[in-house]
Motif scaffolding. Structure first.
Motif, PDB file in Angstrom:
ATOM      1  N   ALA A 191       0.693  -0.969   0.082  1.00 27.45           N
ATOM      2  CA  ALA A 191       0.058   0.143  -0.007  1.00 27.45           C
ATOM      3  C   ALA A 191       0.922   1.321   0.026  1.00 27.45           C
ATOM      4  N   GLY A 192       1.932   1.237   0.721  1.00 32.10           N
ATOM      5  CA  GLY A 192       2.743   2.507   0.823  1.00 32.10           C
ATOM      6  C   GLY A 192       3.505   2.832  -0.446  1.00 32.10           C
ATOM      7  N   ARG A 193       3.584   1.803  -1.536  1.00 28.13           N
ATOM      8  CA  ARG A 193       4.258   2.087  -2.939  1.00 28.13           C
ATOM      9  C   ARG A 193       3.108   3.099  -3.781  1.00 28.13           C
ATOM     10  N   PHE A 194       1.920   2.836  -3.450  1.00 27.29           N
ATOM     11  CA  PHE A 194       1.165   3.477  -4.074  1.00 27.29           C
ATOM     12  C   PHE A 194       0.956   4.965  -3.810  1.00 27.29           C
ATOM     13  N   CYS A 195       1.010   5.823  -4.718  1.00 30.58           N
ATOM     14  CA  CYS A 195       1.053   7.216  -4.529  1.00 30.58           C
ATOM     15  C   CYS A 195      -0.145   7.796  -5.155  1.00 30.58           C
ATOM     16  N   ASP A 196      -1.332   7.136  -5.026  1.00 29.53           N
ATOM     17  CA  ASP A 196      -2.457   7.515  -5.955  1.00 29.53           C
ATOM     18  C   ASP A 196      -3.465   8.441  -5.168  1.00 29.53           C
ATOM     19  N   ARG A 197      -4.593   8.498  -5.614  1.00 26.93           N
ATOM     20  CA  ARG A 197      -5.592   9.415  -4.917  1.00 26.93           C
ATOM     21  C   ARG A 197      -6.985   8.657  -5.071  1.00 26.93           C
ATOM     22  N   CYS A 198      -7.841   8.864  -4.003  1.00 28.93           N
ATOM     23  CA  CYS A 198      -8.907   8.266  -4.196  1.00 28.93           C
ATOM     24  C   CYS A 198      -9.996   9.355  -4.559  1.00 28.93           C
ATOM     25  N   VAL A 199     -11.014   9.119  -5.792  1.00 26.83           N
ATOM     26  CA  VAL A 199     -12.009  10.044  -5.930  1.00 26.83           C
ATOM     27  C   VAL A 199     -13.398   9.470  -5.622  1.00 26.83           C
ATOM     28  N   GLU A 200     -13.527   8.496  -4.631  1.00 26.68           N
ATOM     29  CA  GLU A 200     -14.788   8.233  -4.215  1.00 26.68           C
ATOM     30  C   GLU A 200     -15.813   9.274  -3.966  1.00 26.68           C
ATOM     31  N   CYS A 201     -15.238  10.303  -3.215  1.00 20.86           N
ATOM     32  CA  CYS A 201     -16.262  11.496  -2.647  1.00 20.86           C
ATOM     33  C   CYS A 201     -15.209  12.642  -2.746  1.00 20.86           C
ATOM     34  N   GLY A 202     -14.956  13.453  -3.774  1.00 20.99           N
ATOM     35  CA  GLY A 202     -13.890  14.408  -3.721  1.00 20.99           C
ATOM     36  C   GLY A 202     -12.664  13.662  -3.882  1.00 20.99           C
ATOM     37  N   THR A 203     -11.559  14.645  -3.923  1.00 20.26           N
ATOM     38  CA  THR A 203     -10.234  13.919  -4.342  1.00 20.26           C
ATOM     39  C   THR A 203      -9.346  14.069  -3.110  1.00 20.26           C
ATOM     40  N   SER A 204      -8.909  12.803  -2.676  1.00 22.47           N
ATOM     41  CA  SER A 204      -8.269  12.567  -1.411  1.00 22.47           C
ATOM     42  C   SER A 204      -6.695  13.211  -1.666  1.00 22.47           C
ATOM     43  N   PRO A 205      -5.981  13.352  -0.635  1.00 24.55           N
ATOM     44  CA  PRO A 205      -4.637  13.651  -0.816  1.00 24.55           C
ATOM     45  C   PRO A 205      -3.944  12.196  -1.459  1.00 24.55           C
ATOM     46  N   ARG A 206      -2.699  12.567  -1.714  1.00 24.48           N
ATOM     47  CA  ARG A 206      -1.922  11.530  -2.386  1.00 24.48           C
ATOM     48  C   ARG A 206      -1.574  10.514  -1.214  1.00 24.48           C
ATOM     49  N   GLY A 207      -1.532   9.222  -1.652  1.00 27.08           N
ATOM     50  CA  GLY A 207      -0.916   8.374  -0.777  1.00 27.08           C
ATOM     51  C   GLY A 207      -2.155   7.276  -0.032  1.00 27.08           C
ATOM     52  N   ARG A 208      -1.665   5.987   0.038  1.00 29.10           N
ATOM     53  CA  ARG A 208      -2.365   4.906   0.634  1.00 29.10           C
ATOM     54  C   ARG A 208      -1.966   4.941   2.184  1.00 29.10           C
ATOM     55  N   VAL A 209      -3.097   5.381   3.113  1.00 33.10           N
ATOM     56  CA  VAL A 209      -2.798   5.334   4.361  1.00 33.10           C
ATOM     57  C   VAL A 209      -2.940   4.124   5.149  1.00 33.10           C
ATOM     58  N   VAL A 210      -4.045   3.453   4.761  1.00 26.06           N
ATOM     59  CA  VAL A 210      -4.324   2.111   5.610  1.00 26.06           C
ATOM     60  C   VAL A 210      -4.801   1.276   4.332  1.00 26.06           C
ATOM     61  N   GLU A 211      -4.600  -0.208   4.737  1.00 24.18           N
ATOM     62  CA  GLU A 211      -5.124  -1.470   3.889  1.00 24.18           C
ATOM     63  C   GLU A 211      -5.927  -2.099   4.721  1.00 24.18           C
ATOM     64  N   LEU A 212      -7.080  -2.141   4.524  1.00 25.54           N
ATOM     65  CA  LEU A 212      -8.257  -2.818   5.479  1.00 25.54           C
ATOM     66  C   LEU A 212      -8.559  -4.279   5.144  1.00 25.54           C
ATOM     67  N   SER A 213      -8.995  -5.030   5.974  1.00 27.48           N
ATOM     68  CA  SER A 213      -9.369  -6.396   5.767  1.00 27.48           C
ATOM     69  C   SER A 213     -10.556  -6.161   4.944  1.00 27.48           C
ATOM     70  N   ALA A 214     -10.966  -7.018   4.069  1.00 22.26           N
ATOM     71  CA  ALA A 214     -12.255  -6.924   3.248  1.00 22.26           C
ATOM     72  C   ALA A 214     -13.501  -6.545   4.169  1.00 22.26           C
ATOM     73  N   MET A 215     -13.371  -7.342   5.253  1.00 29.78           N
ATOM     74  CA  MET A 215     -14.820  -7.267   6.297  1.00 29.78           C
ATOM     75  C   MET A 215     -14.773  -5.798   6.641  1.00 29.78           C
ATOM     76  N   SER A 216     -13.559  -5.430   7.360  1.00 26.55           N
ATOM     77  CA  SER A 216     -13.549  -4.097   7.904  1.00 26.55           C
ATOM     78  C   SER A 216     -13.853  -2.944   6.893  1.00 26.55           C
ATOM     79  N   TYR A 217     -13.469  -3.315   5.605  1.00 24.45           N
ATOM     80  CA  TYR A 217     -13.673  -2.299   4.714  1.00 24.45           C
ATOM     81  C   TYR A 217     -15.216  -2.186   4.423  1.00 24.45           C
ATOM     82  N   VAL A 218     -15.765  -3.150   4.410  1.00 27.59           N
ATOM     83  CA  VAL A 218     -17.191  -3.391   4.005  1.00 27.59           C
ATOM     84  C   VAL A 218     -18.171  -2.757   5.026  1.00 27.59           C
ATOM     85  N   GLU A 219     -17.588  -3.170   6.461  1.00 25.93           N
ATOM     86  CA  GLU A 219     -18.093  -2.610   7.606  1.00 25.93           C
ATOM     87  C   GLU A 219     -18.236  -1.111   7.667  1.00 25.93           C
TER      88      GLU A 219
END
Lengths: 311, 264
Positions: A266-294
């Motif tokens: 995750a730390g090697r990706f310097c991308d942004r998420c545009v799910e709602c607005g544009t996030s700052p660069r960088g992946r901060v956390v990588e969640l388990s699929a269950m935590s992500y859905v919750e």
């Protein structure tokens, strides 16, 4: 990891004189959704029966608006018996809102590429996850390659797909390909104002099972992960067992999760998420699929905008 | 006299530039590279590192020529080098306005501006003066030479955007939560502290059973002789970092956190 992590929290609390229990999610955190995972035993248009991860049989009503994803959107009743599913459920986890079947995420550094129609890719998924072979089927290769034009060794790859038998099939690209090689991660921006108490960025999910987050900025000597400690976001050093407060900014839901794994990919990706607005660069956390859905994330979107603080 | 003052400055600039380029080429991070690589950003990606190394070697070659060779060729090659550098910076500013000049590696990340181009022009002028007048080796200092030297230095400092960059880096150092800190250094700080000396008699082993870092603290856990655990927390910033200790479990009641300075 559970016992050492709890022990570390207790010892750190004792020596620094702080609260032993990390702050819990409160009313401002929003309501977490229910996530259920298991294997389909039977499915009809209105009812799905699964065997959950503890071996218990669960019966869930399928809402009329519910959709299922298995490489593409299908009717829930068309899912095969035996498929492994992750379900987003409402009403105390009894009404199915969304189903993802046989879903997997393939994140890593490209080691080799072969084939012309169906493209076989070998990925290095980090020291703790090892190597993984994935196939980009011909029907998906167009939409994957338009976001991943450089399928060459040394570049990063991140796709969402399905597991069929023992083969992982990449169906949709999770993000656009970073323009740099995996070994050339950009430096984080200068932290002129010191470390922020809350860090905004991108949250993604991965296949790790343990509930919690994989975090990039861990000391290599503490984790045995030789690739840890790399991030293009200015993240503070934490340890396995540290608690982080994770807020899905898009869905306004939050919870406190432990750091359970090294997020070196995750730390090697310097991308942004545009799910709602544009996030700052960088992946901060990588969640388990269950935590992500919750937290209200959609597994096929691949990311949500997140704000993370030390729990 | 003017040439005698200009020559040491040229030598100094070439040496510093060459070393900084080699250091930058040896690092493994990109794409901030656009800011650091300077004209090398115009080369294909696979050639950029080699372009930096070649440029550094060329600069060292010119230094050797200026100091050791009693022939006008290296002096006129220096003129050619700075003339080409001026043109390249002008072209870089036109084609890649986001790229830094890369003259001194990653310190020269500021996009190329008139100051950087003017500095190269001044250096070209100094190289011409040295070529017309110069002699090899460094001159004997006298007051007039020193005055010219000081004047050139002031002009070059005024034309160097790297000064602001260096000042900002020194003033706004990364906070300790973000800085790597070797566990061995933290262990050395612990063992030199008074807290360690006061508690070492409790320890069953001098090797920690667990160690981890969280933010600015590194924790060391040791098994104690009475079955308890002794936890040390070492702060990772400052010359005399605080060290805290707690004895947990065993037959000893849990002590409250004891803030103790290593200097005590």
């Amino acid at each position: 990891m559970g016992i050492p992590a709890k022990r570390r929290r207790a010892l750190a609390a004792a020596v620094l004189g702080r609260e032993l229990e990390p702050p819990r999610a409160n009313a401002e955190s929003g309501v977490l959704l229910d996530a259920v995972s298991g294997t389909i035993l039977d499915v009809s248009p209105h009812l799905i029966i699964i065997e959950d991860d503890e071996g218990h049989e669960e019966r869930l009503v399928i809402a009329h608006w519910a959709k299922a994803w298995r490489g593409g959107f299908v009717a829930p009743a068309d899912l095969p018996v035996g498929a492994r599913v992750i379900i987003r459920a409402l009403r105390q986890g009894k009404v199915v809102d969304r189903i993802w079947a046989d879903v997997t995420r393939m994140t890593g550094i490209i080691l080799s590429v072969s084939g012309r129609d169906d493209i076989a890719v070998v990925l290095d998924c980090g020291p703790h996850r090892g190597r993984r072979s994935v196939v980009i089927p011909y029907r998906s290769s167009g939409r994957v390659r338009v976001r991943y034009p450089r399928l060459e060794p040394g570049f990063l790859f991140d796709a969402i797909g399905t597991v069929e038998g023992t083969t992982a099939l990449a169906q949709i690209p999770a993000t656009s390909q970073p323009a740099y090689r995996a070994a050339h991660v950009p430096d984080p921006p200068a932290a002129y104002g010191g470390v922020q108490s809350k860090i905004s960025g991108t949250a993604v999910w991965s296949d790790h099972i343990e509930a919690g987050v994989a975090y990039p900025m861990l000391e290599q000597s503490d984790t045995g992960c030789a690739d840890a400690g790399v991030s293009c976001a200015a993240l503070p050093y934490l340890a396995l067992g540290s608690s982080v407060h994770v807020r899905n900014v898009c869905a306004d839901r939050a919870t406190v999760l432990p750091v359970v794994a090294c997020g070196c990919m995750a730390g090697r990706f310097c991308d942004r998420c545009v799910e709602c607005g544009t996030s700052p660069r960088g992946r901060v956390v990588e969640l388990s699929a269950m935590s992500y859905v919750e937290l209200g994330g959609d597994l096929t979107n691949g990311c949500f905008n997140v704000r993370v603080g030390l729990g | 006299m003017v040439a005698a003052a200009a020559q040491p400055i040229l030598v100094f600039m070439l040496v510093i530039g060459g070393v900084a380029k080699l250091v930058t080429a040896g690092r493994d991070s990109e794409p901030g590279a656009f800011g650091r690589l300077g004209p090398a950003v115009l080369a294909p990606e696979s050639w950029r590192k080699n372009a930096l190394i070649c440029c550094a070697i060329g600069e060292f070659g010119l230094v050797a020529g200026l100091l050791l060779v009693d022939h006008p060729a290296p002096r006129w090659m220096t003129v050619a080098f700075f003339t080409v550098a001026t043109y390249v910076l002008y072209d870089l500013r036109r084609r890649r306005p986001d790229a830094g000049c890369g003259c001194f590696g990653d310190v020269s990340a500021t996009p190329v501006g008139l100051r950087a181009i003017s500095r190269t022009l001044v250096l070209t002028g100094m190289a011409v003066i040295v070529a017309l007048d110069g002699s090899p080796g460094l001159p004997a200092p006298d007051w007039q030479v020193l005055a010219w030297l000081a004047g050139f230095t002031v002009v070059l400092l005024a034309l160097s955007p790297e000064i602001e960059e260096t000042y900002a880096r020194l003033k706004y150092r990364a906070p300790c939560e973000l800085r790597p800190f070797a566990p061995e250094r933290a262990a050395a700080r612990l063992r030199s502290s008074a807290v360690w000396r006061n508690h070492v008699h409790l320890l069953g082993s001098e090797l920690p059973s667990d160690s981890w870092r969280e933010l600015c603290w590194r924790f060391f856990v040791f098994e104690a002789l009475n079955g308890a655990e002794v936890v040390f927390a070492v702060y990772l910033s400052g010359r005399r970092p605080p060290v805290r200790v707690a004895v947990v479990g065993g037959h000893t009641p849990i002590q409250q956190s004891i803030p103790v300075s290593a200097s005590l």
